[in-house]
Motif scaffolding. Structure first.
Motif, PDB file in Angstrom:
ATOM      1  N   VAL A  43      34.477  33.378  45.717  1.00  0.00           N
ATOM      2  CA  VAL A  43      35.022  34.707  45.966  1.00  0.00           C
ATOM      3  C   VAL A  43      36.280  34.553  46.812  1.00  0.00           C
ATOM      4  O   VAL A  43      36.315  33.759  47.753  1.00  0.00           O
ATOM      5  CB  VAL A  43      33.981  35.623  46.651  1.00  0.00           C
ATOM      6  N   SER A  44      37.327  35.289  46.466  1.00  0.00           N
ATOM      7  CA  SER A  44      38.627  35.097  47.105  1.00  0.00           C
ATOM      8  C   SER A  44      38.676  35.701  48.503  1.00  0.00           C
ATOM      9  O   SER A  44      37.918  36.619  48.852  1.00  0.00           O
ATOM     10  CB  SER A  44      39.731  35.731  46.248  1.00  0.00           C
ATOM     11  N   LYS A  45      39.595  35.194  49.298  1.00  0.00           N
ATOM     12  CA  LYS A  45      39.821  35.722  50.649  1.00  0.00           C
ATOM     13  C   LYS A  45      40.244  37.180  50.580  1.00  0.00           C
ATOM     14  O   LYS A  45      39.846  38.001  51.433  1.00  0.00           O
ATOM     15  CB  LYS A  45      40.883  34.891  51.359  1.00  0.00           C
ATOM     16  N   GLU A  46      41.041  37.528  49.584  1.00  0.00           N
ATOM     17  CA  GLU A  46      41.525  38.904  49.466  1.00  0.00           C
ATOM     18  C   GLU A  46      40.376  39.885  49.247  1.00  0.00           C
ATOM     19  O   GLU A  46      40.327  40.958  49.871  1.00  0.00           O
ATOM     20  CB  GLU A  46      42.533  39.004  48.319  1.00  0.00           C
ATOM     21  N   GLY A  92      40.778  32.905  40.321  1.00  0.00           N
ATOM     22  CA  GLY A  92      41.446  32.225  39.222  1.00  0.00           C
ATOM     23  C   GLY A  92      41.379  30.723  39.393  1.00  0.00           C
ATOM     24  O   GLY A  92      41.821  30.188  40.403  1.00  0.00           O
ATOM     25  N   VAL A  93      40.802  30.029  38.412  1.00  0.00           N
ATOM     26  CA  VAL A  93      40.758  28.576  38.418  1.00  0.00           C
ATOM     27  C   VAL A  93      40.519  28.083  37.000  1.00  0.00           C
ATOM     28  O   VAL A  93      39.735  28.682  36.248  1.00  0.00           O
ATOM     29  CB  VAL A  93      39.683  28.043  39.396  1.00  0.00           C
ATOM     30  N   PHE A  94      41.212  27.030  36.612  1.00  0.00           N
ATOM     31  CA  PHE A  94      41.182  26.509  35.246  1.00  0.00           C
ATOM     32  C   PHE A  94      41.446  27.639  34.253  1.00  0.00           C
ATOM     33  O   PHE A  94      42.424  28.357  34.412  1.00  0.00           O
ATOM     34  CB  PHE A  94      39.875  25.762  34.982  1.00  0.00           C
ATOM     35  N   GLY A  95      40.585  27.863  33.290  1.00  0.00           N
ATOM     36  CA  GLY A  95      40.901  28.860  32.271  1.00  0.00           C
ATOM     37  C   GLY A  95      40.461  30.263  32.606  1.00  0.00           C
ATOM     38  O   GLY A  95      40.743  31.203  31.853  1.00  0.00           O
ATOM     39  N   GLU A  98      40.102  45.064  37.354  1.00  0.00           N
ATOM     40  CA  GLU A  98      39.131  46.149  37.531  1.00  0.00           C
ATOM     41  C   GLU A  98      37.822  45.620  38.106  1.00  0.00           C
ATOM     42  O   GLU A  98      37.172  46.284  38.923  1.00  0.00           O
ATOM     43  CB  GLU A  98      38.879  46.864  36.195  1.00  0.00           C
ATOM     44  N   TYR A  99      37.443  44.409  37.693  1.00  0.00           N
ATOM     45  CA  TYR A  99      36.212  43.834  38.232  1.00  0.00           C
ATOM     46  C   TYR A  99      36.385  43.520  39.716  1.00  0.00           C
ATOM     47  O   TYR A  99      35.458  43.727  40.516  1.00  0.00           O
ATOM     48  CB  TYR A  99      35.810  42.564  37.477  1.00  0.00           C
ATOM     49  N   LEU A 100      37.544  43.044  40.116  1.00  0.00           N
ATOM     50  CA  LEU A 100      37.778  42.738  41.523  1.00  0.00           C
ATOM     51  C   LEU A 100      37.676  43.994  42.383  1.00  0.00           C
ATOM     52  O   LEU A 100      37.126  43.960  43.493  1.00  0.00           O
ATOM     53  CB  LEU A 100      39.143  42.079  41.711  1.00  0.00           C
ATOM     54  N   ASN A 135      33.995  33.475  52.918  1.00  0.00           N
ATOM     55  CA  ASN A 135      35.199  34.197  53.356  1.00  0.00           C
ATOM     56  C   ASN A 135      36.473  33.776  52.619  1.00  0.00           C
ATOM     57  O   ASN A 135      37.573  33.931  53.139  1.00  0.00           O
ATOM     58  CB  ASN A 135      35.393  34.015  54.866  1.00  0.00           C
ATOM     59  N   GLY A 136      36.297  33.260  51.409  1.00  0.00           N
ATOM     60  CA  GLY A 136      37.443  32.868  50.601  1.00  0.00           C
ATOM     61  C   GLY A 136      37.129  31.617  49.807  1.00  0.00           C
ATOM     62  O   GLY A 136      35.997  31.118  49.821  1.00  0.00           O
TER      63      GLY A 136
END
Length: 497
Positions: A104-107, A142-145, A151-153, A445-446
């Motif tokens: 899960v991203s920091k943002e 976002g990583v690899f493909g 909207e999901y974020l 936390n990221g």
């Protein structure tokens, strides 16, 4: 006569005084006993806890994380959740959230924390949000493909926020305890040293002396690192002893996630459901919440390279089998936990700027040449996948912020880093920490990729290959470990005051 009368009066007064003191002592004892019954500390503080879940299952047709190329979600095998626990000692609140995500991203974490803080008043730095690392979840980084659906974020951010808010709304008097089990049968170091003279080629055209998941017939000598069988659990109950929440930590990578397109929380979700059954906590109000956080499993998985493999269970059978074994050990620990009616809480957070292993011009030129040959077709090889990652990393800044945390729960400490932390780091943390027990939550936390030690960087191998899944400077683990030990020392110093 008068002397005898005076003596009797004095005796009666003394008796009345004794009776008065006895009554006061009985009343005080009753008050203390009553305080203990509702979870009060010695100075009258009331310890509270609340737990809740929020569904974070994405839409069918979006992608899932965990593969070298995008896998579209075709079916939902089991729902995925954000599982939250809020603790309150009367002065400090801590929120712990475990999400059924690969990362899960920091943002997303920052926005969810800020939203929860506005409503609950819990400081954002007192919230720990981590991912389990299931490889069959919705894409949140976002990583690899796999690239996330915007909207999901947005949906994910709100649902994580809501999990904290709902857990906070459920705060009620509680008691807390913990213990540490050991389950070594499910964890194996997945990095193996190759025999002298044998090398393996990486996607950048370089030879290496270690290999991840080498297969049973490969020319290998021994694992390149240890394992951590530790299984710490924190249990929260009502003052009467009814289960409220259970927070576990285990250093094991995902088990399933073969790219079938079926969404699943993996063994982490099965563990949560199994604990409900073992603790007879199904269909109770308020709902019992169990959660399994990912420990330091950066170089640990469930693949048996040497020795008997045991029966084949199939993908979901394997998830359930692992969950059942780990849950059985957790239940053994649970039965011997000594609960406390009140403990103090504290936390510390640092933002550390770490260097990025940026690709050089020659790396970028090589990647462009590989991708140019695709002519619009899919990336199907590791070389092509890492060429794409090279181009993505070329846009990164020279340094990135990394959030580190340490929570203190009485004499227990939980540390956190936004990486797939190698097991050696977690073992060192447990051994050298001023708190017993101490354990580490990865992917919190990221997401800043794998965290190998400098020694493992020298050996090479998948976990060190430069990509959005592994890009921090070579000495990142040394700096992170040093800072976390300083944070633990600060918590210890504050506790002693």
């Amino acid at each position: 006569m008068n002397l005898r009368l005076n003596t009797n009066l004095k005796s009666e007064a003394s008796s009345l005084q004794f009776s008065y003191v006895a009554v006061v002592l009985i009343i005080l004892l009753a008050v203390v006993t009553s305080a203990d019954a509702i979870g009060q500390g010695t100075s009258g503080q009331v310890f509270k806890a609340g737990a809740a879940t929020s569904v974070i299952t994405p839409n069918i047709g979006t992608t899932m994380n965990g593969n070298m190329k995008a896998i579209v979600i075709k079916q939902v095998h089991d729902e995925t959740y954000a599982r939250a626990l809020v603790l309150d000692d009367g002065k400090t609140k801590l929120a712990i959230v475990v999400t059924d995500l690969c990362m899960v991203s920091k943002e997303v974490c920052d926005e969810a924390k800020q939203g929860a803080q506005r409503i609950t008043g819990i400081p954002a730095e007192n919230m720990m949000i981590s991912a389990t690392h299931t490889h069959s979840s919705g894409t949140a980084c976002g990583v690899f493909g796999s690239e996330p659906d915007e909207e999901y974020l947005k949906f994910l951010t709100v649902r994580i926020r809501d999990a904290v808010i709902r857990a906070n709304n459920n705060l009620a008097p509680a008691r807390i305890g913990w213990g540490v089990g050991s389950e070594s049968t499910q964890v194996h170091n997945r990095r193996w040293k190759l025999k002298p003279g044998v090398t393996s080629m990486n996607p950048f055209g370089q030879s290496e002396t270690v290999k991840m998941n080498p297969g049973r017939n490969h020319d290998i000598t021994e694992p390149a690192g240890p394992i951590d069988p530790g299984l710490p659990i924190i249990s929260v109950q009502t003052p009467e002893g009814r289960p409220v929440a259970l927070f576990a930590n285990y250093s094991l990578h995902y088990v399933g996630g073969t790219g079938s397109g079926e969404l699943s929380a993996d063994y982490y979700g099965y563990f949560a459901e199994r604990m409900k059954t073992l603790l007879d906590a199904e269909n109770k109000e308020p709902a019992f919440v169990a959660m399994m956080s990912n420990g330091t499993s950066g170089d640990i998985n469930n693949v048996v390279v040497r020795g008997p493999r045991g029966p084949e269970y199939g993908e979901y059978g394997k998830m359930q089998q692992v969950a059942n074994v780990v849950a059985a050990e957790a239940y053994k620990v649970y039965q011997n936990i000594q609960y406390q009616n009140w403990i103090s809480l504290s936390s510390v957070q640092r933002e550390l700027n770490l260097g990025v292993r940026l690709p050089e011009k020659s790396d970028i030129d090589r990647a462009k040449g590989i991708l140019a040959k695709l002519n619009g077709s899919e990336r199907n090889t590791q070389e092509e996948a890492y060429a794409h990652e090279t181009m993505m990393l070329s846009k990164y800044p020279k340094t990135v912020p990394v959030i580190l945390q340490a929570f203190r729960l009485g004499d227990l400490a939980i540390t956190a880093a936004p990486c797939e932390v190698f097991v050696e780091i977690g073992l060192k943390m447990k051994e050298k920490s001023p708190f017993m027990p101490t354990f580490m939550v990865s992917l919190a936390n990221g997401y800043n990729g794998y965290l190998p030690t400098p020694e493992h960087h020298k050996l090479g191998g998948y976990e060190t290959w430069r990509a959005r899944s592994s890009y921090l400077e070579v000495n990142a683990s040394t700096k992170i470990t040093q800072n976390i030990f300083e944070m633990l020392a600060k918590l210890k110093s504050e506790q002693a005051k």
